[in-house]
Write a protein that holds these residues in place. Structure first.
Motif, PDB file in Angstrom:
ATOM      1  N   VAL A 118       0.884  -1.169   0.000  1.00  0.00           N
ATOM      2  CA  VAL A 118       0.000   0.000   0.000  1.00  0.00           C
ATOM      3  C   VAL A 118       0.926   1.223   0.000  1.00  0.00           C
ATOM      4  O   VAL A 118       1.859   1.307   0.803  1.00  0.00           O
ATOM      5  N   LEU A 119       0.697   2.150  -0.922  1.00  0.00           N
ATOM      6  CA  LEU A 119       1.613   3.285  -1.056  1.00  0.00           C
ATOM      7  C   LEU A 119       1.518   4.229   0.137  1.00  0.00           C
ATOM      8  O   LEU A 119       0.438   4.492   0.656  1.00  0.00           O
ATOM      9  N   GLU A 120       2.691   4.752   0.524  1.00  0.00           N
ATOM     10  CA  GLU A 120       2.728   5.817   1.534  1.00  0.00           C
ATOM     11  C   GLU A 120       2.730   7.159   0.811  1.00  0.00           C
ATOM     12  O   GLU A 120       2.917   7.216  -0.404  1.00  0.00           O
ATOM     13  N   ASP A 121       2.551   8.224   1.602  1.00  0.00           N
ATOM     14  CA  ASP A 121       2.574   9.576   1.037  1.00  0.00           C
ATOM     15  C   ASP A 121       3.875   9.796   0.250  1.00  0.00           C
ATOM     16  O   ASP A 121       4.939   9.357   0.683  1.00  0.00           O
ATOM     17  N   GLN A 122       3.804  10.426  -0.902  1.00  0.00           N
ATOM     18  CA  GLN A 122       4.941  10.752  -1.788  1.00  0.00           C
ATOM     19  C   GLN A 122       5.407   9.574  -2.661  1.00  0.00           C
ATOM     20  O   GLN A 122       6.299   9.737  -3.479  1.00  0.00           O
ATOM     21  N   GLN A 123       4.826   8.400  -2.446  1.00  0.00           N
ATOM     22  CA  GLN A 123       5.295   7.238  -3.235  1.00  0.00           C
ATOM     23  C   GLN A 123       4.484   7.070  -4.517  1.00  0.00           C
ATOM     24  O   GLN A 123       3.332   7.504  -4.616  1.00  0.00           O
TER      25      GLN A 123
ATOM     26  N   LEU B 196      24.360  -9.232  -2.148  1.00  0.00           N
ATOM     27  CA  LEU B 196      23.640 -10.504  -2.266  1.00  0.00           C
ATOM     28  C   LEU B 196      22.287 -10.378  -1.549  1.00  0.00           C
ATOM     29  O   LEU B 196      22.205  -9.810  -0.452  1.00  0.00           O
ATOM     30  N   GLY B 197      21.242 -10.896  -2.188  1.00  0.00           N
ATOM     31  CA  GLY B 197      19.894 -10.796  -1.616  1.00  0.00           C
ATOM     32  C   GLY B 197      19.132  -9.574  -2.119  1.00  0.00           C
ATOM     33  O   GLY B 197      17.928  -9.452  -1.897  1.00  0.00           O
ATOM     34  N   GLU B 198      19.844  -8.659  -2.803  1.00  0.00           N
ATOM     35  CA  GLU B 198      19.166  -7.476  -3.365  1.00  0.00           C
ATOM     36  C   GLU B 198      18.610  -7.802  -4.747  1.00  0.00           C
ATOM     37  O   GLU B 198      19.161  -8.656  -5.473  1.00  0.00           O
ATOM     38  N   ILE B 199      17.568  -7.043  -5.146  1.00  0.00           N
ATOM     39  CA  ILE B 199      17.073  -7.139  -6.525  1.00  0.00           C
ATOM     40  C   ILE B 199      18.185  -6.656  -7.451  1.00  0.00           C
ATOM     41  O   ILE B 199      18.835  -5.653  -7.173  1.00  0.00           O
ATOM     42  N   MET B 200      18.441  -7.417  -8.537  1.00  0.00           N
ATOM     43  CA  MET B 200      19.515  -7.076  -9.478  1.00  0.00           C
ATOM     44  C   MET B 200      19.277  -5.676 -10.049  1.00  0.00           C
ATOM     45  O   MET B 200      18.154  -5.310 -10.374  1.00  0.00           O
ATOM     46  N   ARG B 201      20.362  -4.916 -10.162  1.00  0.00           N
ATOM     47  CA  ARG B 201      20.298  -3.516 -10.619  1.00  0.00           C
ATOM     48  C   ARG B 201      20.173  -3.432 -12.146  1.00  0.00           C
ATOM     49  O   ARG B 201      20.835  -4.176 -12.870  1.00  0.00           O
ATOM     50  N   SER B 202      19.338  -2.533 -12.625  1.00  0.00           N
ATOM     51  CA  SER B 202      19.245  -2.258 -14.076  1.00  0.00           C
ATOM     52  C   SER B 202      18.464  -0.973 -14.273  1.00  0.00           C
ATOM     53  O   SER B 202      17.708  -0.549 -13.394  1.00  0.00           O
ATOM     54  N   SER B 203      18.640  -0.384 -15.436  1.00  0.00           N
ATOM     55  CA  SER B 203      17.803   0.765 -15.781  1.00  0.00           C
ATOM     56  C   SER B 203      16.624   0.268 -16.606  1.00  0.00           C
ATOM     57  O   SER B 203      16.656  -0.845 -17.150  1.00  0.00           O
ATOM     58  N   GLY B 204      15.603   1.105 -16.703  1.00  0.00           N
ATOM     59  CA  GLY B 204      14.438   0.685 -17.481  1.00  0.00           C
ATOM     60  C   GLY B 204      13.445   1.817 -17.656  1.00  0.00           C
ATOM     61  O   GLY B 204      13.592   2.902 -17.081  1.00  0.00           O
ATOM     62  N   VAL B 205      12.457   1.518 -18.474  1.00  0.00           N
ATOM     63  CA  VAL B 205      11.356   2.454 -18.710  1.00  0.00           C
ATOM     64  C   VAL B 205      10.121   1.870 -18.018  1.00  0.00           C
ATOM     65  O   VAL B 205       9.871   0.663 -18.093  1.00  0.00           O
ATOM     66  N   ALA B 206       9.378   2.730 -17.331  1.00  0.00           N
ATOM     67  CA  ALA B 206       8.213   2.251 -16.579  1.00  0.00           C
ATOM     68  C   ALA B 206       7.070   3.245 -16.695  1.00  0.00           C
ATOM     69  O   ALA B 206       7.267   4.417 -17.049  1.00  0.00           O
ATOM     70  N   GLU B 207       5.882   2.739 -16.373  1.00  0.00           N
ATOM     71  CA  GLU B 207       4.691   3.589 -16.378  1.00  0.00           C
ATOM     72  C   GLU B 207       4.197   3.729 -14.940  1.00  0.00           C
ATOM     73  O   GLU B 207       4.210   2.751 -14.180  1.00  0.00           O
ATOM     74  N   VAL B 208       3.771   4.921 -14.583  1.00  0.00           N
ATOM     75  CA  VAL B 208       3.208   5.136 -13.240  1.00  0.00           C
ATOM     76  C   VAL B 208       1.781   4.557 -13.247  1.00  0.00           C
ATOM     77  O   VAL B 208       0.954   4.965 -14.060  1.00  0.00           O
ATOM     78  N   VAL B 209       1.536   3.586 -12.360  1.00  0.00           N
ATOM     79  CA  VAL B 209       0.193   2.982 -12.327  1.00  0.00           C
ATOM     80  C   VAL B 209      -0.595   3.374 -11.068  1.00  0.00           C
ATOM     81  O   VAL B 209      -1.797   3.118 -10.984  1.00  0.00           O
ATOM     82  N   GLU B 210       0.081   3.961 -10.084  1.00  0.00           N
ATOM     83  CA  GLU B 210      -0.580   4.487  -8.888  1.00  0.00           C
ATOM     84  C   GLU B 210       0.279   5.623  -8.377  1.00  0.00           C
ATOM     85  O   GLU B 210       1.516   5.528  -8.462  1.00  0.00           O
ATOM     86  N   SER B 211      -0.322   6.670  -7.833  1.00  0.00           N
ATOM     87  CA  SER B 211       0.514   7.786  -7.368  1.00  0.00           C
ATOM     88  C   SER B 211      -0.053   8.446  -6.115  1.00  0.00           C
ATOM     89  O   SER B 211      -1.250   8.746  -6.034  1.00  0.00           O
ATOM     90  N   LYS B 212       0.821   8.638  -5.131  1.00  0.00           N
ATOM     91  CA  LYS B 212       0.496   9.499  -3.981  1.00  0.00           C
ATOM     92  C   LYS B 212       1.517  10.632  -3.935  1.00  0.00           C
ATOM     93  O   LYS B 212       1.935  11.075  -2.874  1.00  0.00           O
ATOM     94  N   ASN B 213       1.964  11.041  -5.145  1.00  0.00           N
ATOM     95  CA  ASN B 213       2.990  12.080  -5.267  1.00  0.00           C
ATOM     96  C   ASN B 213       2.488  13.073  -6.320  1.00  0.00           C
ATOM     97  O   ASN B 213       2.238  12.689  -7.469  1.00  0.00           O
ATOM     98  N   ASP B 214       2.357  14.336  -5.923  1.00  0.00           N
ATOM     99  CA  ASP B 214       1.768  15.346  -6.817  1.00  0.00           C
ATOM    100  C   ASP B 214       2.588  15.576  -8.085  1.00  0.00           C
ATOM    101  O   ASP B 214       2.069  16.093  -9.071  1.00  0.00           O
TER     102      ASP B 214
END
Ligand SMILES: NC(=O)c1ccc[n+]([C@@H]2O[C@H](COP(=O)([O-])OP(=O)(O)OC[C@H]3O[C@@H](n4cnc5c(N)ncnc54)[C@H](OP(=O)(O)O)[C@@H]3O)[C@@H](O)[C@H]2O)c1
Length: 330
Positions: free
Chosen positions: A30-35, A66-84
């Motif tokens: 569940v998104l927090e404020d600004q996320q 180790l244990g972290e999500i592998m790093r990469s760049s990418g293009v994404a779409e905002v599907v939910e926003s609590k950030n103005d």
């Protein structure tokens, strides 16, 4: 809602193998404020990832733990926003990682104009184009009429280097690992000459293609091209050391050329890493956008399908199996 992500769980040996990764299923929080909640659509695969997987803490960027999500760049779409600052439907580019969804505060993400396709972003306006522009223009300082040799020429960085150099009035010679890639460079991208570095007579072909010597060498690979090119450098030549992929999957790095020619020919040899230059990104993006609009930068995307295709697919970069910028469509 559940989504998949891939964690790095083991450091690589000589090769990247599937046991280095673990696919996990996560719940979208569940998104927090600004996320904001991002749905990644296109994820970049890059040779540098091999280095990020190792324990080396003395490089330009810390390793992925180790244990972290592998790093990469990418293009994404905002599907939910609590950030103005972000609305649902906005598209962004940034370091998102090997994951289908990601939660962010928007920090270090750049918003994308709706008309630019995701492929153009990852092929031109993101790392490949920025690296090519920074290395060639800011470090190489090319002059019209000079001769440039670029190794890894059919790859994402190399193909941008050669095209920017052509747009700036240079004679451009590229080396690549197959006849098909060489034909693409000459016929589609307008290189003056492209040479298959696996040819028996590589030295002769490079000499024939550079009758006036070489003023600029943009190094993406190492390997046999390096020594031959180094010995054909003109006085005050510049060597831009961007990558050494021929050495990424070996425990015996190749010896470099002898330094004597640096003195005799007064050469500048300079290594660089694009992450040192993030403050210059807006200016470089503006320049790349102009080349793109003028049709001076062509690109091809090599697309894999689905998050887990990254696990085996990343090795295409080291076998030369990728034809163009390697990315995963999600
Ligand atoms: N310094 C920086 O900031 C920076 C940023 C981005 C990339 N880079 C470096 O730039 C280089 C190119 O990266 P990229 O993203 O554009 O990848 P890419 O060129 O799109 O893909 C990698 C290519 O490397 C070639 N290759 C693989 N093994 C080789 C070998 N043993 N000898 C010669 N060529 C080999 C293959 O093409 P062939 O079929 O032609 O062999 C392969 O397609 C890499 O070394 C990368 O680490 C540096």
């Amino acid at each position: 809602m559940q989504y998949k992500a891939i964690k790095l769980v083991k450091r690589p040996g000589i090769h990247i193998t599937p046991d280095l990764f673990e696919t996990v299923t996560l719940e979208t929080p569940v998104l927090e404020d600004q996320q904001i909640l991002l749905k990644q659509t296109h994820m970049s695969l890059d040779p540098a990832m091999k280095g990020w997987m190792t324990e080396d803490r003395n490089s330009y960027i810390p390793p992925v733990e180790l244990g972290e999500i592998m790093r990469s760049s990418g293009v994404a779409e905002v599907v939910e926003s609590k950030n103005d600052s972000f609305s649902v439907g906005d598209r962004v580019v940034g370091m998102i990682g090997w994951t289908e969804y990601s939660v962010s505060t928007g920090q270090n993400l750049s918003k994308l104009p709706p008309e630019v396709p995701a492929e153009a972003v990852l092929c031109v306006l993101a790392l490949p184009g920025l690296t090519a522009y920074q290395g060639l223009m800011e470090i190489g300082k090319p002059k019209p009429g000079e001769t440039l040799v670029v190794s890894g020429a059919a790859g994402s960085v190399g193909s941008m280097v050669g095209q920017i150099a052509k747009a700036e009035g240079l004679r451009v010679v590229g080396t690549a690992g197959s006849d098909e890639k060489c034909r693409w460079l000459e016929d589609e991208l307008g290189f003056d000459k492209a040479i298959n570095y696996k040819s028996d007579d590589l030295a002769k072909q490079l000499a024939d293609a550079t009758p006036d010597g070489i003023d600029l060498y943009f190094e993406n690979t190492g390997g046999p091209v390096q020594h031959i090119t180094y010995n054909r450098m003109n006085a005050h030549g510049r060597i831009i050391v961007c990558g050494m992929i021929a050495d990424y999957n070996t425990d015996k790095p190749a010896p470099g050329p002898n330094w004597i020619n640096m003195i005799k020919r007064r050469l500048t040899v300079r290594g660089f890493a694009m992450p040192d230059h993030w403050d210059e990104v807006p200016a470089m993006t503006a320049k790349l956008s102009v080349y793109l609009q003028e049709g001076k930068l062509k690109y091809r995307a090599h697309k894999l399908n689905g998050l887990e295709s990254a696990i085996e697919g990343i090795n295409l970069l080291f076998t030369g199996g990728n034809k163009g910028k390697l990315m995963v469509e999600l």
